[in-house]
Motif scaffolding. Sequence first.
Motif, short mmCIF file in Angstrom:
data_model
loop_
_atom_site.label_atom_id
_atom_site.label_comp_id
_atom_site.label_asym_id
_atom_site.label_seq_id
_atom_site.Cartn_x
_atom_site.Cartn_y
_atom_site.Cartn_z
N PHE A 1 0.82 -1.22 0.00
CA PHE A 1 0.00 0.00 0.00
C PHE A 1 0.85 1.26 0.00
CE2 PHE A 1 -2.50 -3.44 1.62
CZ PHE A 1 -3.66 -3.31 0.88
N ALA A 2 2.13 1.10 0.36
CA ALA A 2 3.01 2.26 0.34
C ALA A 2 3.19 2.78 -1.07
CB ALA A 2 4.36 1.89 0.94
N LYS A 3 2.95 1.89 -2.08
CA LYS A 3 3.16 2.29 -3.47
C LYS A 3 2.25 3.45 -3.87
CE LYS A 3 3.20 -2.03 -4.79
NZ LYS A 3 3.35 -3.35 -5.38
N PHE A 4 0.94 3.31 -3.59
CA PHE A 4 0.05 4.38 -4.05
C PHE A 4 0.27 5.65 -3.25
CE2 PHE A 4 -3.48 5.49 -1.28
CZ PHE A 4 -3.52 4.46 -0.35
N ALA A 5 0.61 5.48 -1.94
CA ALA A 5 0.84 6.66 -1.11
C ALA A 5 2.05 7.44 -1.61
CB ALA A 5 1.04 6.22 0.34
N THR A 6 3.12 6.70 -1.93
CA THR A 6 4.32 7.36 -2.44
C THR A 6 4.03 8.03 -3.78
OG1 THR A 6 5.55 5.58 -1.42
CG2 THR A 6 6.76 7.00 -2.92
N CYS A 7 3.23 7.35 -4.58
CA CYS A 7 2.87 7.87 -5.89
C CYS A 7 2.11 9.19 -5.73
CB CYS A 7 2.02 6.83 -6.62
SG CYS A 7 1.94 7.10 -8.38
N LEU A 8 1.18 9.24 -4.79
CA LEU A 8 0.44 10.47 -4.52
C LEU A 8 1.40 11.57 -4.06
CD1 LEU A 8 -2.76 9.26 -2.58
CD2 LEU A 8 -2.67 10.38 -4.81
N ALA A 9 2.29 11.23 -3.12
CA ALA A 9 3.18 12.23 -2.55
C ALA A 9 4.11 12.82 -3.60
CB ALA A 9 3.97 11.61 -1.40
N ILE A 10 4.69 11.94 -4.43
CA ILE A 10 5.64 12.45 -5.43
C ILE A 10 4.90 13.31 -6.46
CG2 ILE A 10 5.62 10.48 -7.05
CD1 ILE A 10 8.84 12.02 -5.96
N SER A 11 3.68 12.91 -6.81
CA SER A 11 2.89 13.71 -7.76
C SER A 11 2.64 15.09 -7.19
CB SER A 11 1.54 13.05 -8.03
OG SER A 11 1.72 11.71 -8.34
#
Lengths: 474, 613
Positions: free
Chosen positions: A118-128
Amino acid sequence: MTRRVSLIKNLDWWTILLYALLVFLGWINIYAAVFNEEHQSIFDISQRYGKQLMWIGAAAVLAIVILIVESKFYSAFAYPTYIFMLILLVAVLVLGRDIKGAKSWFELGPIRFQPAEFAKFATCLAISRYVTQYNFKIHKIKSLFISGLILFTPMALIVLQGDAGSALVYSVFLLVLYREGLSGIVLFLAFIAALLFVFTLLWPKFTVLLILVCTSLIVSKAYGLKWSAFVKAIMMLASGFALVWLVAKGLKIDVSNYLILIISLGLSAVPFLVHTYKNKLKNVAWAIFIVFGSIFYTFSVGYIFENILEVHQRTRINELLGIESDPYGAGYNVAQSKIAIGSGGFAGKGFLNGTQTKFKFVPEQSTDFIFCTVGEEWGFLGSSFVLILLLTLILRLLFLAERQRSAFSRVYGYGVACILFFHLAINVGMTIGLAPVIGIPLPFFSYGGSSLWSFTILLFIFLRLDANRLELLR
Amino acid sequence: MNNFSNRIYVIGGIFVLVVLIFMIKLFNLQIVDDSYKLSAENNSQRQVTQYPARGLIYDRKGELLVYNQAVYDVMIIPRQVKRFDTLDFCKLLGIEKLDAIKKLEKAKNYSYRRASVFLKQLSSEQYAVLQEKLYKFPGFFVQPRTLRKYPRQSAAHALGYLNEVNNKEIKADSYYSQGDYIGKSGIELTYEKDLRGEKGKKIYWVDVYNRIKGSYRDGKFDKQPISGNDLISTLDIDLQEYGELLMQNKKGGIVALEPSTGEILAKISSPGYDPEMLVGRVMSKNYRALVQNDSLKPLFDRTLMAQYPPGSIFKMVNALIGLQEKVINPFTRFECHSGYHVGSFTMGCHAHVSPLDLRSSIMHSCNAYYANTFRYIVESPKFGSVNNGYDVWRNHVMSFGLGERLGTDLPNELRGGIPTLKYYLKKYRRKNLRALNMISISIGQGELLITPLQMANMCAAIANRGHYYTPHIIKSIGKEKGVDEKFTVKHETSIDSSYFSSVIDGMEMVVTGGAGSTGGLAAVPGIRVCGKTGTVQNAHVKDHSVFVAFAPRENPKIAILVYVENGVWGSRYGAPIAGLMIEKYIRGEISDSKRWIEKRMIEADLINQSEEK
């Protein structure tokens, strides 16, 4: 009401259709992988296909919930979500349960949950979110440093859990940054680095160095070095080598050709640099810099490989490159996996007829090696179909990402596409012997609630953003 | 629009390129490269488990006790079965057509795809005939197996038997799969993991006609089986067989130990059975017969599982405790007037001179002497109360390995029982125990329960003058691994070794004391045998005949217990059988002067011809 109607109208149904098709095919193959005559009912939750059916149902509910939430929420809560996931990643290190050498699972009664997924989507949101801030400039050191930090923190935590494979996924964000303006040279260097890594492991050090030197000379020539200088350089290098070799022989010092070459390179580099400086040959200077950088890099590759990588990681890479061959030991999975896929032939053996499956030759058949079942039972036709289906979904996502008005949505969309691609490349690559064995799931196919939900969340947040593609999110 | 929007083509291009490379590789793997494929559409693989040879078992002198014999199971995969000539097939296998149809149905019910056993255990001769014609019967193949074979047909209880694993065992250990054999009792059970070895497998290609086309991928994925470890037992098979002969037609048991090591030399539970009865196709029929239809319970191992009162052989323990606690000394004398009388309480004794000292009390087995000794122990003022005194007494008794499992390497050992203080207090509903409440245990009667193995071990502890080694039946495993460490641990009793000599004097007098000695028939010319008779009283059936002995007196080589149910006097069966066993073990043969005793023991029949009480 109108908002709901417009949501339904604006949703990209093609993507949803592809998603549903992939999940369905995945389930079919899990059924075949664990098929067992005593438990034929598809709802039997003592069996993996029964459980997967539950996970799919839950994923559908999850998807609907994600679509109902306002799209602004995702950009507004990008950082809090990211922080929360980091906390979970730390918590699992303390409270998690050890499964197969990785401490990456929470266990709540019968349910196991893997925060790394689940860290994948969170990181994706943060970097975006970060990349689309006003003060972000892709070539500013500070901006690069912070985006690196956003990616590196979860990566490091996941490595600490002992799940290096899941951590590697984050390297794919390099492609996302490239789309946002990161210089192409970085991609090129990454490619060269990968190539060098392989060469360093495959060939003797001397050969690699010689190739490097020759390449740099040719590149220098191509970028404006005169013939006379070119010949001089070669003469210098050759005489330097001969000199050092003779001295070593004379003093009876036992040195390897490799060391002699390095010393002579160092000697000849001085006048060469002076020459380029005098004639202002900027490109040639670059070439020289890259040569020496590469020499240093080949050193560190050797060091990292021998001292930092763990034994099983080392043997997996050696297996892949054909340096070691042990079809009963370290190479067993891949050897069996290739046999299973290879025996599928053109059209496959048919549903539930995979003999390799029935004999349980391939380990982890329903999780990491699910593609074997596809290959064996559906043959070249089926496995190509699945690959093309996944590729179509990923390309569709790229297309959707480009049509976003809001940069946040675009970056996020690229993130989703790239993560899916990385999983596809590594997972399928490993089953057919083109990538090292890294235990990461095939999106929508592999058995497991955590991975299915994580890909569902990843995808449907983007679909939600896409439904509002004409809005500007900040 | 963003400046870099055309970079989608670079990224998309990379994606397409990678997938393209994958598809080329797949094309190569699945279509071009033949080595991964089946040569014909109907070809299939067959995985044949390679069963390892189970470890052999030898006796202490290297005689083979158990080995393996090859047999062949006919296996079936119903999915591959085509129409075939049933009559011919049944004739080959020697079964009825109806039976064959039933077996076929059964296999189909089990699984359509997976192999199951069609017919078990063909002999090598049957297999040779079948093998040539097997190609006519697709879906059938043969799986080699081994069965146990017993050259000496003896020691069945100790060796144990094998049977197919049940579902519980498969669940507990993933090594096993349906149809495997596992040790169910005796050495076969305890040492299962050492004996079984490790299974291998061979994968073959077979064609539509069920013919083996060769090994799959040149045997790359085959695994060689690893044979099990051989075991060397502590048993002396000649002694064991002789004991079985002496015990024929009698109920009871013999346990013979080597006192200096705890090794079990012989272990006879009678009636026993021929180990060959529980092997192969006849097994289930015989097993049912042995369990259900035999009131003598031949499968029941009396040496480990029968819990008897020990009778008078227990008097030595009481004498030693009395000496250790200094309530008596070897010269203490007690009166006995045909028994022990306190008020209205009487415990009878037989006729002998009175009073007796310690040595003579053992020789004559005087009940009154031990009633007195026991009272002196538990009522000793130094313990404060009878309750405490009893606890002290009980701890001494248990230090002889009585009342607890000894921890031998044979399964199903029972613990016996020395009654606890709590038990007596509850039974008599008292706060303070009185010695008379439990006086019968002073002579080994009452609530005392001891297994034959424990009695023999107690005798070994006396023979060693105060210590014992846990009795065990395996000397070494495989080529290198010796005896388990726990069998080399010396267990000390709570009695000082200096107290043993007077008791052992008494035991020697039991055998060679002349007039009035109870165990004269155990005497062996030229060997100093020390023993003690026991006659265990029973309420409704005839008394049991018990005898413990060890020999020679110095550096004893054997300690033995003989327990003959309903044998009446200890001197009648126990003593002579023990004497013969001792002679057989130490000398190897029976002297002529004792032939008549041997003959009488072998011919004695306590099962079919009942004697009057």
